[in-house]
Design a protein around this motif. Structure first.
Motif, short mmCIF file in Angstrom:
data_model
loop_
_atom_site.label_atom_id
_atom_site.label_comp_id
_atom_site.label_asym_id
_atom_site.label_seq_id
_atom_site.Cartn_x
_atom_site.Cartn_y
_atom_site.Cartn_z
N LYS A 140 25.12 23.19 -59.53
CA LYS A 140 23.80 22.91 -59.36
C LYS A 140 23.78 21.91 -58.40
O LYS A 140 22.65 21.85 -57.63
N THR A 141 24.43 20.63 -58.67
CA THR A 141 24.13 19.57 -57.87
C THR A 141 24.74 19.75 -56.40
O THR A 141 24.10 19.01 -55.51
N SER A 142 25.63 20.67 -56.07
CA SER A 142 25.75 20.80 -54.69
C SER A 142 25.16 21.75 -53.98
O SER A 142 25.24 22.17 -52.77
N ARG A 179 23.02 27.20 -56.11
CA ARG A 179 22.46 27.88 -57.22
C ARG A 179 22.58 29.31 -57.47
O ARG A 179 22.43 29.69 -58.63
N ILE A 180 22.67 30.16 -56.33
CA ILE A 180 22.95 31.63 -56.84
C ILE A 180 24.16 31.70 -57.46
O ILE A 180 24.43 32.42 -58.54
N ARG A 181 25.48 30.82 -56.84
CA ARG A 181 26.65 31.06 -57.69
C ARG A 181 26.58 30.30 -59.09
O ARG A 181 27.00 31.17 -60.02
N MET A 182 25.69 29.55 -59.19
CA MET A 182 25.33 28.91 -60.73
C MET A 182 24.84 29.92 -61.65
O MET A 182 25.43 30.10 -62.67
N LYS A 183 23.94 30.62 -61.22
CA LYS A 183 23.28 31.76 -62.05
C LYS A 183 24.35 32.64 -62.34
O LYS A 183 24.36 33.32 -63.46
N LYS A 184 25.18 33.24 -61.39
CA LYS A 184 26.16 34.33 -61.59
C LYS A 184 27.24 33.59 -62.56
O LYS A 184 27.89 34.66 -63.57
#
Length: 475
Positions: free
Chosen positions: A329-331, A334-339
């Motif tokens: 999230k902080t880096s 965001r797409i990876r975070m959602k997955k």
């Protein structure tokens, strides 16, 4: 630490499912080991209760019930560790995602000293209130209260601080990418507890001291887990975790950021165990017949511990992926975070459904593993079926609460944590215990799955709202 090329690859580039399992499997295993050692306590206590010393005096259910009602008091140690551990882990992961090593170091320091002070206060508070507390939990059944005092005095007052610090370090090591070592310390303590229980109960101590022996096995095992973390930190020169006292840990909003994120995790554990504490008290007073109350108390204690398996993967998964979510999230990934969020939630839900099926179809044989009296087995079976209903809903709620902790939305996770345990289930216990009476105490047990269902629905609404706003604002 995450600067290490291998760990950076795990957090940033490794395929999502592989990354999830790489970070979560050690945490899941440690949670399962915790459940196993809780069940081992119950199993060996149940085995000891079959001895002629207890059966001839009608003390079998008193011994099992006395040790079982201690679980909420013991688990409140985890609430304190989660306050500083989850909050510290989230801040460490987010700080490393931004490249702010100094803040990550100060977060670990604040988490350590905060835990140490609060654990000391809690141990002293329990010592000062031991007699009225155990009388309340046992429904003034002296035999039950006597065994619970022994267990609490050892596990909470004598060994509470090392137990809590071991849990704290597992959170903090996981935050900087040492997921395997973070879980190994907990697993060592759990496995050692399983080994020491029979040795202490049946070899080193007289069978009459089964409660004392079980408590000492738990305390010694947790000290060994803490020692593992200490030795690992001394050998790992790359680790950022520090226990050196410094004024920097009070600056740069470190205390506020740790506490606001850790508070939901703390309250979730705290309210969960206060809820169980009140449930035990209600069950202990549900009938005018003391024998019935002892059987029901033994039954609800066993059923709660069996049902812990349903929550073990959910907790392990959420703890394991929290640093992944916060870091990505902080880096800006965001797409990876959602997955990561969606995949981990589906895995957790799948396991919870399996547990629901097993606990409902095998409720009686599972209860018979830990209990030996017919009435206690009957109550455990009926209570377990009801507890199991909430597992899938609780799994989703756990995942979303942890997600909001990871991304720094403490208020939302706090609201959901209180909805799951505290706001809904506690009032319902008192309402339903006299409204649903087809089995002694079953109404109070129904409060748990009802609260899980409501919390799950609210969690999904808040989660979907966040994702929509996130997509719209790219935040």
């Amino acid at each position: 630490m995450i600067d290490n090329a291998r760990k950076r690859y795990i957090f940033e580039e490794m395929p999502v499912l592989k990354s999830i399992f790489r970070c979560a499997i050690p945490s899941i295993c440690s949670q399962i080991i915790l459940v196993i050692y809780n069940l081992a306590d119950t199993f060996f206590i149940g085995l000891a209760a079959k001895d002629s010393f207890y059966t001839s005096q009608g003390l079998s259910n008193a011994l099992i019930g006395g040790v079982s009602i201690c679980m909420p008091i013991f688990m409140l140690i985890s609430a304190i560790a989660n306050l500083f551990g989850v909050g510290g882990a989230s801040l460490i992961a987010r700080s490393l995602g931004k490249g702010d090593k100094d803040k990550a170091i100060n977060a670990s320091r604040f988490a350590f000293y905060g835990s140490l002070v609060f654990l000391l206060i809690y141990s002293l508070l329990i010592l000062a209130t031991l007699y009225p507390l155990t009388n309340f939990l046992s429904g003034d059944i002296e035999e039950v209260a006597q065994y619970s005092r022994i267990y609490i005095l050892i596990t909470v007052v004598a060994f509470g601080i090392p137990t809590g610090l071991a849990t704290l370090f597992s959170h903090l090591f996981r935050a900087e990418g040492s997921a395997t070592h973070a879980s190994l310390g907990i697993m060592i303590g759990g496995l050692l507890n399983v080994a020491l229980d029979p040795l202490f109960m049946f070899v080193f101590f007289d069978i009459k001291d089964a409660a004392l022996a079980a408590a000492l096995a738990t305390g010694v095992s947790n000290v060994c887990g803490l020692l593992y973390f200490i030795f690992y930190r001394l050998r790992n020169k790359q680790s950022l975790l520090s226990v050196k006292f410094g004024t920097g840990m009070f600056k740069d909003k470190v205390p506020g950021e740790v506490l606001i994120i850790g508070l939901p995790a703390c309250l979730m554990t705290f309210c969960e165990n206060i809820s169980y504490l009140l449930l035990d008290s209600i069950i202990a007073n549900v009938s005018t017949d003391v024998v019935v109350n002892q059987a029901a108390l033994a039954g609800v204690g066993a059923s709660k511990k069996i049902n812990m398996f349903a929550h073990s993967v959910a907790r392990g998964m959420t703890q394991g992926v929290l640093p992944l979510i916060g870091y990505n999230k902080t880096s800006g990934r965001r797409i990876r975070m959602k997955k990561i969020v969606n995949s981990s939630m589906l895995i957790t839900l799948g396991f919870a459904i399996i547990c629901l099926i097993l606990n409902t179809t095998l409720a009686e044989p599972l209860s018979m593993i830990f209990l030996n009296e017919k009435d206690a087995i009957y109550y455990s079976k009926e209570y377990l079926i009801v507890f199991a209903i909430g597992a899938p809903f609780s799994a989703i709620a756990y995942s979303i609460i942890s997600f909001f902790q990871a991304v720094g939305h403490g208020k939302r996770s706090l609201l959901l944590a209180l909805l799951r345990k505290g706001i809904i289930d506690i009032p319902l216990m008192f309402i339903l215990v006299s409204s649903i009476t087809y089995i002694v105490g079953i109404g109070a047990v129904w409060a748990t799955p009802i609260a899980d269902i409501v919390c799950c629905l609210v969690s999904l609404i808040l989660f979907w709202t966040y994702l929509k706003n996130h997509a719209r604002n790219n935040k």
